[in-house]
Design a protein around this motif. Structure first.
Motif, PDB file in Angstrom:
ATOM      1  N   GLY A  42      37.142  48.049  45.230  1.00 14.98           N
ATOM      2  CA  GLY A  42      38.101  47.589  45.162  1.00 14.98           C
ATOM      3  C   GLY A  42      39.015  47.135  45.895  1.00 14.98           C
ATOM      4  O   GLY A  42      40.009  46.450  45.648  1.00 14.98           O
ATOM      5  N   ALA A 115      36.518  41.722  34.056  1.00 14.04           N
ATOM      6  CA  ALA A 115      37.539  43.056  33.953  1.00 14.04           C
ATOM      7  C   ALA A 115      38.417  42.037  34.182  1.00 14.04           C
ATOM      8  O   ALA A 115      39.263  41.659  34.177  1.00 14.04           O
ATOM      9  CB  ALA A 115      37.269  43.134  35.764  1.00 14.04           C
ATOM     10  N   GLN A 120      39.211  46.297  40.130  1.00 16.93           N
ATOM     11  CA  GLN A 120      37.298  46.140  38.611  1.00 16.93           C
ATOM     12  C   GLN A 120      36.648  45.259  38.694  1.00 16.93           C
ATOM     13  O   GLN A 120      35.484  45.661  39.139  1.00 16.93           O
ATOM     14  CB  GLN A 120      37.925  46.567  37.233  1.00 16.93           C
ATOM     15  N   ASN A 124      33.102  45.477  40.554  1.00 21.01           N
ATOM     16  CA  ASN A 124      32.118  44.525  39.962  1.00 21.01           C
ATOM     17  C   ASN A 124      31.180  43.237  40.814  1.00 21.01           C
ATOM     18  O   ASN A 124      30.327  42.999  40.300  1.00 21.01           O
ATOM     19  CB  ASN A 124      32.547  43.433  38.432  1.00 21.01           C
TER      20      ASN A 124
END
Length: 217
Positions: A42, A115, A120, A124
């Motif tokens: 993240g 996202a 996020q 991803n």
């Protein structure tokens, strides 16, 4: 290291005797490793972090890590397994009462919609870019992780075949796999489309491509 025949989510065997030097139960340590990897993803959006970074972030030990995961690949596979299983359960519930065409549209929307947060989006992208490596290094385990989503798409296709909204001659297994891989590669397609033609590949493009292979004309 002596190990029992039990399996972790990533396919790594569990030890017969665990290291409780940090006072944390094995299951909790396993979750801490995955949480630490998720935090790093993240922050950076990259998967080239080291096992040592994960261990330091989780405030455990290398010995503890290797009792649960043989490699970083197995850790990331376990993380993807958790994310995919939770997501697929949610998607199945959301599409259960919809007509097959609407169910497919909703599923592709859920998989492909960008996202909502930068964090996020980084997670991803990092995991999406790591998929090829996992498919190469842990193909059987990676296929197992993806199988719930594959089964959901197969169920939607079979419902469409039954009610006449999809063609009756569809090869369900192969078509479901192609739709799944197209949807999961959406972030790559978004970037690649922009580079090839100046126009990003959108969720609607992906849906239209998939539905064209299924429609009964």
């Amino acid at each position: 290291m002596a190990k029992s025949s039990g399996r972790s989510p990533a396919g790594a065997t569990r030890p017969a005797a665990s290291d409780n030097s940090d006072g944390v139960e094995p299951e909790s340590r396993e979750r801490r490793f995955m949480r630490s990897a998720l935090e790093i993803l993240g922050e950076t959006g990259r998967t080239d972090f080291t096992v040592l970074e994960v261990v330091e972030r989780s405030k455990t030990s290398l010995r503890s890590f290797y009792q649960h995961f043989s490699t970083k690949d197995e850790l990331l596979l376990a993380l993807i397994d958790k994310i995919m299983s939770e997501s697929t359960r949610s998607w199945r519930a959301a599409t259960a009462d919809l007509a097959p065409v609407a169910a497919l549209r909703m599923l592709i929307d859920r998989i492909c919609t960008p996202a909502e947060t930068t964090k996020q989006d980084k997670v991803n992208r990092g995991l999406t870019n790591y998929n090829d490596r996992l498919a190469e290094t842990l193909p059987r385990e990676y296929a197992r992780v993806l199988s719930p989503l594959h089964e959901l798409i197969k169920d939607i296709i079979n419902r469409g075949k039954a009610d006449g909204s999809f063609r009756s001659d569809i090869d369900v297994d192969a078509t479901a796999a192609l739709i799944m891989q197209t949807a999961l590669g959406a972030m790559r397609l978004h970037v690649l489309g922009a580079e090839l033609s100046g126009v990003p590949v959108t969720v609607d493009h992906i849906y239209q491509f998939c539905i064209a292979a299924l429609r009964a004309f």
